[in-house]
Design a protein around this motif. Structure first.
Motif, PDB file in Angstrom:
ATOM      1  N   UNK A 167       0.838  -1.199   0.000  1.00  0.00           N
ATOM      2  CA  UNK A 167       0.000   0.000   0.000  1.00  0.00           C
ATOM      3  C   UNK A 167       0.873   1.250   0.000  1.00  0.00           C
ATOM      4  N   UNK A 168       0.558   2.178  -0.902  1.00  0.00           N
ATOM      5  CA  UNK A 168       1.326   3.423  -0.998  1.00  0.00           C
ATOM      6  C   UNK A 168       0.434   4.658  -0.878  1.00  0.00           C
ATOM      7  N   UNK A 169      -0.862   4.444  -0.758  1.00  0.00           N
ATOM      8  CA  UNK A 169      -1.807   5.529  -0.486  1.00  0.00           C
ATOM      9  C   UNK A 169      -3.099   4.884  -0.003  1.00  0.00           C
ATOM     10  N   UNK A 170      -4.075   5.706   0.343  1.00  0.00           N
ATOM     11  CA  UNK A 170      -5.328   5.158   0.883  1.00  0.00           C
ATOM     12  C   UNK A 170      -6.042   4.238  -0.102  1.00  0.00           C
ATOM     13  N   UNK A 171      -5.843   4.457  -1.387  1.00  0.00           N
ATOM     14  CA  UNK A 171      -6.606   3.683  -2.365  1.00  0.00           C
ATOM     15  C   UNK A 171      -5.744   3.071  -3.465  1.00  0.00           C
ATOM     16  N   UNK A 172      -4.451   2.908  -3.232  1.00  0.00           N
ATOM     17  CA  UNK A 172      -3.617   2.297  -4.276  1.00  0.00           C
ATOM     18  C   UNK A 172      -2.457   1.524  -3.668  1.00  0.00           C
ATOM     19  N   UNK A 173      -2.000   0.533  -4.433  1.00  0.00           N
ATOM     20  CA  UNK A 173      -0.852  -0.272  -4.041  1.00  0.00           C
ATOM     21  C   UNK A 173      -0.033  -0.583  -5.288  1.00  0.00           C
ATOM     22  N   UNK A 174       1.216  -0.986  -5.095  1.00  0.00           N
ATOM     23  CA  UNK A 174       2.092  -1.303  -6.222  1.00  0.00           C
ATOM     24  C   UNK A 174       2.777  -2.637  -5.948  1.00  0.00           C
ATOM     25  N   UNK A 175       3.281  -3.262  -7.012  1.00  0.00           N
ATOM     26  CA  UNK A 175       3.999  -4.526  -6.855  1.00  0.00           C
ATOM     27  C   UNK A 175       5.367  -4.265  -6.230  1.00  0.00           C
ATOM     28  N   UNK A 176       5.841  -5.271  -5.509  1.00  0.00           N
ATOM     29  CA  UNK A 176       7.148  -5.135  -4.854  1.00  0.00           C
ATOM     30  C   UNK A 176       8.148  -6.185  -5.342  1.00  0.00           C
ATOM     31  N   UNK A 177       7.703  -7.058  -6.231  1.00  0.00           N
ATOM     32  CA  UNK A 177       8.623  -8.107  -6.693  1.00  0.00           C
ATOM     33  C   UNK A 177       8.230  -8.628  -8.070  1.00  0.00           C
ATOM     34  N   UNK A 178       9.225  -9.150  -8.751  1.00  0.00           N
ATOM     35  CA  UNK A 178       9.027  -9.801 -10.050  1.00  0.00           C
ATOM     36  C   UNK A 178       9.150 -11.304  -9.844  1.00  0.00           C
ATOM     37  N   UNK A 179       8.241 -12.065 -10.415  1.00  0.00           N
ATOM     38  CA  UNK A 179       8.235 -13.512 -10.259  1.00  0.00           C
ATOM     39  C   UNK A 179       9.197 -14.165 -11.245  1.00  0.00           C
ATOM     40  N   UNK A 180      10.018 -15.089 -10.735  1.00  0.00           N
ATOM     41  CA  UNK A 180      10.974 -15.784 -11.598  1.00  0.00           C
ATOM     42  C   UNK A 180      10.309 -16.531 -12.737  1.00  0.00           C
ATOM     43  N   UNK A 181       9.136 -17.095 -12.470  1.00  0.00           N
ATOM     44  CA  UNK A 181       8.453 -17.855 -13.518  1.00  0.00           C
ATOM     45  C   UNK A 181       7.932 -16.957 -14.619  1.00  0.00           C
ATOM     46  N   UNK A 182       7.837 -15.649 -14.327  1.00  0.00           N
ATOM     47  CA  UNK A 182       7.457 -14.689 -15.367  1.00  0.00           C
ATOM     48  C   UNK A 182       8.674 -14.275 -16.185  1.00  0.00           C
ATOM     49  N   UNK A 183       9.870 -14.460 -15.623  1.00  0.00           N
ATOM     50  CA  UNK A 183      11.099 -14.127 -16.350  1.00  0.00           C
ATOM     51  C   UNK A 183      11.483 -15.228 -17.327  1.00  0.00           C
ATOM     52  N   UNK A 184      11.334 -16.470 -16.908  1.00  0.00           N
ATOM     53  CA  UNK A 184      11.630 -17.615 -17.776  1.00  0.00           C
ATOM     54  C   UNK A 184      10.611 -18.708 -17.492  1.00  0.00           C
ATOM     55  N   UNK A 185       9.399 -18.567 -18.066  1.00  0.00           N
ATOM     56  CA  UNK A 185       8.328 -19.526 -17.786  1.00  0.00           C
ATOM     57  C   UNK A 185       8.768 -20.963 -18.034  1.00  0.00           C
ATOM     58  N   UNK A 186       8.577 -21.790 -16.994  1.00  0.00           N
ATOM     59  CA  UNK A 186       8.942 -23.195 -17.117  1.00  0.00           C
ATOM     60  C   UNK A 186      10.434 -23.429 -17.284  1.00  0.00           C
ATOM     61  N   UNK A 187      11.233 -22.407 -17.016  1.00  0.00           N
ATOM     62  CA  UNK A 187      12.698 -22.488 -17.202  1.00  0.00           C
ATOM     63  C   UNK A 187      13.036 -22.925 -18.630  1.00  0.00           C
ATOM     64  N   UNK A 188      12.203 -22.515 -19.577  1.00  0.00           N
ATOM     65  CA  UNK A 188      12.360 -22.959 -20.969  1.00  0.00           C
ATOM     66  C   UNK A 188      13.694 -22.497 -21.563  1.00  0.00           C
ATOM     67  N   UNK A 189      14.017 -21.219 -21.369  1.00  0.00           N
ATOM     68  CA  UNK A 189      15.263 -20.713 -21.947  1.00  0.00           C
ATOM     69  C   UNK A 189      16.474 -21.375 -21.301  1.00  0.00           C
TER      70      UNK A 189
END
Length: 299
Positions: A167-189
């Motif tokens: 949470x960064x204000x009364x009505x909004x929030x932001x992501x704090x991390x990037x998911x590894x599976x989103x960087x290399x789905x299924x470790x395909x690369x």
């Protein structure tokens, strides 16, 4: 109505105490510039001050949250930018290896350079913060995100898919991390590159031209994914700058409102303090004079 001597003494003492208390309250108000010292001074104002104080505390917490998110995302951006740089190195090496005129010795030499760049990518995907927590493992920050499976020999993603929102204000929030599976789905690369290095370090009779061209395509896809996540981080940090400015404006307004509400009106308080002192002294003089009187004073 006849007033007894006892009742007179009680009333006079109460007046003295009231004026003394009023004088002390005004003195403290003037010394501290705080109009409301206790809820009874202004019940509605006291509630408003409490609410304003709570809002200021929330804004301070949001500021702390944003500083933490900025730092965390900034560190993750550094790791991903490092991966992009290693991808460019691999891209040049693999493009050279795709040349059909390359001999085995030359391909193996390229493979040695690739064998340096590729582990660097794995290390960056498994990067940790100063506390040893993995950046890209989701909520499983104690678990290395990309590991070689003992049974299959392939890379697997060992984290989870939880994106932490702050949470960064009364009505909004932001992501704090990037998911590894989103960087290399299924470790395909990672698995494709691992297998490709086997061929490059032991070139088959027909060379590695076709496999190199396939690997270039996979590398381009991996680069696109990593670059996309870097863009996401950049957009998030830009939004934090905007929210920070907005929160600071709100905080300034709230602090000013709180100060205006709690501040003492010096002329009014000074006059009231003097009036209390005058009334206190007058009551003391009267009480002292009357206390010395007795029935014998009139005989």
């Amino acid at each position: 109505m006849r007033v007894s001597s006892h009742q007179y003494h009680i009333n006079t003492i109460q007046n003295i105490q009231t004026n003394s208390s009023n004088f002390n309250d005004k003195s403290v108000q003037l010394a501290t510039n705080q109009r409301i010292l206790k809820p009874s001074d202004d019940p509605l104002g006291a509630v408003m001050l409490m609410n304003l104080g709570s809002e200021i505390d929330s804004l301070e917490q949001y500021k702390t949250n944003m500083n933490a998110v900025n730092y965390s995302l900034g560190q993750q951006e550094v790791q991903l930018t490092g991966i992009v740089n290693q991808i460019y190195s691999l891209q040049s090496l693999i493009t050279t290896a795709a040349d059909a005129s390359m001999g085995d010795a030359e391909i193996k030499a390229l493979g040695q350079d690739m064998s340096i760049a590729f582990p660097a990518i794995v290390d960056l995907l498994n990067a940790t913060d100063s506390d040893g927590k993995y950046y890209f493992s989701g909520s499983k920050t104690d678990e290395k995100p990309f590991q070689l499976d003992a049974s299959s020999g392939d890379y697997v993603y060992s984290g989870d898919t939880l994106v932490r929102n702050v949470s960064v204000s009364d009505d909004s929030s932001v992501i704090n991390n990037i998911i590894g599976d989103a960087l290399d789905p299924g470790a395909d690369f990672l698995n494709a590159m691992k297998d490709y290095l086997v061929d490059v370090n032991n070139p088959p009779a027909g060379g590695v031209g076709d496999k190199s061209r396939e690997m270039i395509d996979k590398l381009a896809g991996f680069l696109s994914t990593i670059s996309g996540q870097v863009t996401t981080i950049g957009a998030t940090m830009a939004s934090l700058d905007s929210i920070t400015t907005s929160n600071e404006d709100i905080k300034t307004f709230t602090v000013n409102l709180r100060d205006d509400l709690s501040a003492v009106e010096y002329p009014e308080a000074f006059i009231s303090m003097n009036e209390s002192m005058a009334a206190y002294e007058a009551s003391m003089q009267v009480y002292s004079s009357v206390s010395n009187l007795s029935l014998f004073s009139y005989i």
